[in-house]
Design an enzyme around this catalytic site. Sequence first.
Site, PDB file in Angstrom:
ATOM      1  N   SER A 233       0.758  -1.321  -0.011  1.00  0.00           N
ATOM      2  CA  SER A 233       0.000  -0.058   0.102  1.00  0.00           C
ATOM      3  C   SER A 233       0.979   1.204   0.052  1.00  0.00           C
ATOM      4  O   SER A 233       0.292   2.502  -0.134  1.00  0.00           O
ATOM      5  CB  SER A 233      -1.054   0.095   1.248  1.00  0.00           C
ATOM      6  OG  SER A 233      -0.298   0.123   2.335  1.00  0.00           O
TER       7      SER A 233
ATOM      8  N   LYS B 258      -5.541   4.957   9.142  1.00  0.00           N
ATOM      9  CA  LYS B 258      -4.456   5.715   8.540  1.00  0.00           C
ATOM     10  C   LYS B 258      -4.989   7.074   8.456  1.00  0.00           C
ATOM     11  O   LYS B 258      -4.088   8.010   8.573  1.00  0.00           O
ATOM     12  CB  LYS B 258      -4.398   4.997   6.954  1.00  0.00           C
ATOM     13  CG  LYS B 258      -3.615   3.945   6.869  1.00  0.00           C
ATOM     14  CD  LYS B 258      -3.606   3.319   5.407  1.00  0.00           C
ATOM     15  CE  LYS B 258      -2.649   2.110   5.133  1.00  0.00           C
ATOM     16  NZ  LYS B 258      -2.813   1.638   3.704  1.00  0.00           N
TER      17      LYS B 258
END
Lengths: 210, 210, 210
Positions: free
Chosen positions: A106, A149
């Site tokens: 990611s 996140k």
Amino acid sequence: VGPPIFTADRLYDTTPPGVAMGLAWTSMGGAALYIESILENALSSNSHPGLERTGSLKSVMKESASVAYSFSKGLIARDFPKNRFFEHAKIHLHCPEGATPKDGPSAGITMATSLLSLALNRRLDPTIAMTGELTVTGKVLRIGGLREKTVAARRAGAKMVIFPADNLSDWLELPENIKEGIEGKPVSWYHEVFDLVFPNIDREASNKVW
Amino acid sequence: VGPPIFTADRLYDTTPPGVAMGLAWTSMGGAALYIESILENALSSNSHPGLERTGSLKSVMKESASVAYSFSKGLIARDFPKNRFFEHAKIHLHCPEGATPKDGPSAGITMATSLLSLALNRRLDPTIAMTGELTVTGKVLRIGGLREKTVAARRAGAKMVIFPADNLSDWLELPENIKEGIEGKPVSWYHEVFDLVFPNIDREASNKVW
Amino acid sequence: VGPPIFTADRLYDTTPPGVAMGLAWTSMGGAALYIESILENALSSNSHPGLERTGSLKSVMKESASVAYSFSKGLIARDFPKNRFFEHAKIHLHCPEGATPKDGPSAGITMATSLLSLALNRRLDPTIAMTGELTVTGKVLRIGGLREKTVAARRAGAKMVIFPADNLSDWLELPENIKEGIEGKPVSWYHEVFDLVFPNIDREASNKVW
């Protein structure tokens, strides 16, 4: 050595070219994950190109760096054909903190952004954070942990979070208090990231950087 | 991070040259498996050829990529002798998603198609999916999971599925509702795949691509 | 994905130069084991020679390919001194099926035959099968499983089986119904294999192939 410690929520106030803010998702929650790229050697017409990768990267993340490197070389060759940076640059890409094992795809768009920032000699806005798997053709793929996140991005002072369009439903479901003060930018292809992180780029000047 | 999630049934609406749609068979069923190939560097008379492979490929699939690469070089040398692409092309072949381990030989014809699409600079029809082991002489060998792969192909919007002639009995046994709207194309040799994915190819123009 | 399935008893009806039919002996019985060699690049005066080997080969079989390669180079240098094939040929030797692990030295004479077929640009008779360990000087050594291999050879349409003279007693003990329609050819040195698989060779023409 010992358990990873995320002491510095925000590592940089201003960033030199080559530094981009990514976002990691760990068992302990989210964290800012910086990607730093530097030139190992002075560029010269006979220096050999290459990519060194450090930061306790596991195999998927190592491959992700290779994908970002190939993609970035292709982007520069196509869009900035006179920029010869990657033909001669021996680059070292590092992900602090060195003792923390890191894996997963990611950070793909973050690594490409770091490499392109170096190639174009452009600093990035330190309040932009990003997460997204990158394919070698520039497609941006879904990631996990957008909630954690985003919390980490705020804590690190981010004002914009770039994430995969495939995660748009995750973003829309986030409580408003988590997203407060953060502009969410869904992207499907890297060129959309490029336009966000390198706005108003002077293509003539960038062609001449190296 | 976590189990692989196949959210995007169809990654591409239109595909750049170098992208081909294969089909995977996993414990969770079938899935579209894209193969992406790009040029790492601008082609020049002194660029060195090579093949980089990423996407958490295990050993059989890595070898399968090498077989597809050798076969594709041979095909171009024989049928398009003036096309010098492979003599100078540094290619990066990637299989998203990066965190999903992949193995097995059944993406052979898809990898060859991806490489040839790049060498001939021809986009592929994004509604063609394919599965088949490739030998280095171009023979197409039997694969497993045709049923699950066909279901995945439909979900990803395919209108044609190319599969090994050795699997014809499997195809004929599939219920009609699974095959509805899908044209099945059994093949024994790669040249049959070639004629399906690169119809009406202008051999003169293709000779001059690079 | 799943256990290996040997469905295609006979892979080829006619074979291009470089393809030879060997015989494998597995826990499930005998099987035809094709060895395929192709040129990776067009031959030119400055192409570099080499041998790439794929097909889930384990260490003994990999070494066996190296032995066959060295032996074949020596044979051509000695008997066809004007044939410069091996000085410039980048060869890819593959053993389908790609997912089936293979080991052992008994494909030695088959691998040499595959390489020599390519070097001499001569197709082999697809009804000749062979098994035998090869030493680097051309001696042919004893193998196992001749009974199972002969059964597999018949099933694959072979009319001749070449085997090591050291296995002659095994051959003589085979029931007649197994050998029916198969000509058994015991050999002690590779030059005897050569005379069987390349009969009536025009040495002048073969010298000029490359």
